[in-house]
Write an enzyme that holds these catalytic residues in place. Sequence first.
Site, PDB file in Angstrom:
ATOM      1  N   GLN A  91       0.833  -1.191   0.000  1.00 20.92           N
ATOM      2  CA  GLN A  91       0.000   0.000   0.000  1.00 20.92           C
ATOM      3  C   GLN A  91       0.877   1.254   0.000  1.00 20.92           C
ATOM      4  OE1 GLN A  91      -3.513  -0.443   2.570  1.00 20.92           O
ATOM      5  NE2 GLN A  91      -3.042  -2.598   2.796  1.00 20.92           N
ATOM      6  N   PHE A  92       0.531   2.268   0.790  1.00 26.41           N
ATOM      7  CA  PHE A  92       1.335   3.486   0.814  1.00 26.41           C
ATOM      8  C   PHE A  92       2.531   3.329   1.738  1.00 26.41           C
ATOM      9  CE2 PHE A  92      -2.519   5.605  -0.774  1.00 26.41           C
ATOM     10  CZ  PHE A  92      -1.956   6.447  -1.730  1.00 26.41           C
ATOM     11  N   HIS A  95       9.321   7.281   1.669  1.00 28.34           N
ATOM     12  CA  HIS A  95      10.772   7.197   1.524  1.00 28.34           C
ATOM     13  C   HIS A  95      11.350   8.594   1.703  1.00 28.34           C
ATOM     14  CE1 HIS A  95      10.567   3.096   0.353  1.00 28.34           C
ATOM     15  NE2 HIS A  95      10.093   3.310  -0.852  1.00 28.34           N
ATOM     16  N   ALA A 163      10.078  -1.741   6.121  1.00 24.73           N
ATOM     17  CA  ALA A 163       8.989  -2.089   5.210  1.00 24.73           C
ATOM     18  C   ALA A 163       9.505  -2.986   4.091  1.00 24.73           C
ATOM     19  CB  ALA A 163       8.363  -0.825   4.617  1.00 24.73           C
ATOM     20  N   ILE A 164       8.595  -3.779   3.541  1.00 21.50           N
ATOM     21  CA  ILE A 164       8.904  -4.669   2.427  1.00 21.50           C
ATOM     22  C   ILE A 164       7.830  -4.495   1.358  1.00 21.50           C
ATOM     23  CG2 ILE A 164       9.119  -7.081   1.676  1.00 21.50           C
ATOM     24  CD1 ILE A 164      10.068  -7.737   4.527  1.00 21.50           C
ATOM     25  N   GLY A 165       8.253  -4.306   0.125  1.00 24.24           N
ATOM     26  CA  GLY A 165       7.315  -4.226  -0.993  1.00 24.24           C
ATOM     27  C   GLY A 165       8.028  -4.698  -2.245  1.00 24.24           C
ATOM     28  N   GLY A 176      11.841  -3.762  -3.125  1.00 27.22           N
ATOM     29  CA  GLY A 176      12.617  -4.391  -2.066  1.00 27.22           C
ATOM     30  C   GLY A 176      12.240  -3.966  -0.669  1.00 27.22           C
ATOM     31  N   CYS A 194       1.329   1.506   5.022  1.00 26.26           N
ATOM     32  CA  CYS A 194       0.927   0.131   4.705  1.00 26.26           C
ATOM     33  C   CYS A 194      -0.508  -0.165   5.126  1.00 26.26           C
ATOM     34  CB  CYS A 194       1.886  -0.874   5.331  1.00 26.26           C
ATOM     35  SG  CYS A 194       3.576  -0.698   4.720  1.00 26.26           S
TER      36      CYS A 194
END
Length: 238
Positions: A91-92, A95, A163-165, A176, A194
């Site tokens: 999701q959101f 960074h 976070a992981i995406g 990553g 998220c």
Amino acid sequence: MLAEPLSPTPRTLFRADDRPVEWALSKGHVDYAGAEAFMEARVAAIAAGEADEMVWLLEHPPLYTAGVSARDEDLLDAGRFPVHRTGRGGQFTYHGPGQRVAYVMLDLDKRGRDVRAFVRGLEGWLIGALDAFGVAAGVREGRVGVWVERKGAGWAREDKIAAIGVKVRKWVTFHGISLNVEPDLDHFAGIVPCGIQQHGVTSLVDLGVPAAMDEADGALRDSFRRLFGQTVDVAAPL
């Protein structure tokens, strides 16, 4: 309570030929659109057998990204920072400076074709890096990312520290992880990170660990090698 530390990552996450992963580190703040364009091209080249695997460490200027599951109502302040719609899972997320982003471009065709094991490997990678600083972290059922427990006089909560995406195309991974070293935590207030409202966000420095970015990079590299294999330094693409 946080979940127990993950069991050792399956050997299938190592390449059968033990070929090292290229390890690149960018200085300064990297434009998000440029980084995404590079990943797209690199993933295509890896899938075609024309380029090696790569992990690319960088920092972005302040921005929000929206994964494929992002809900518009979770963008609380659309005018605060640029918003990038991207094809990664999740999701959101935010960074920005003080946060180490690592884009992970690995060939799962050479690593067992197990996406679930790959994600568990990313979790274990982060947990191992945090352990180097004495930070006990874990994962939670139904919540993406890596979490820490925090306690005080009469209170306790769980905060997200990483976070992981990810996305996988033709068995090659991209996007990553992001690890909060010393970002401005107030910048997360423009989104529901998220999609999770009940928990907060933290960082190494917020936890009282005075870690510099290069120290976090060293811990990440050591932990990565234990789970995914050897690395070799290369020049950063941007």
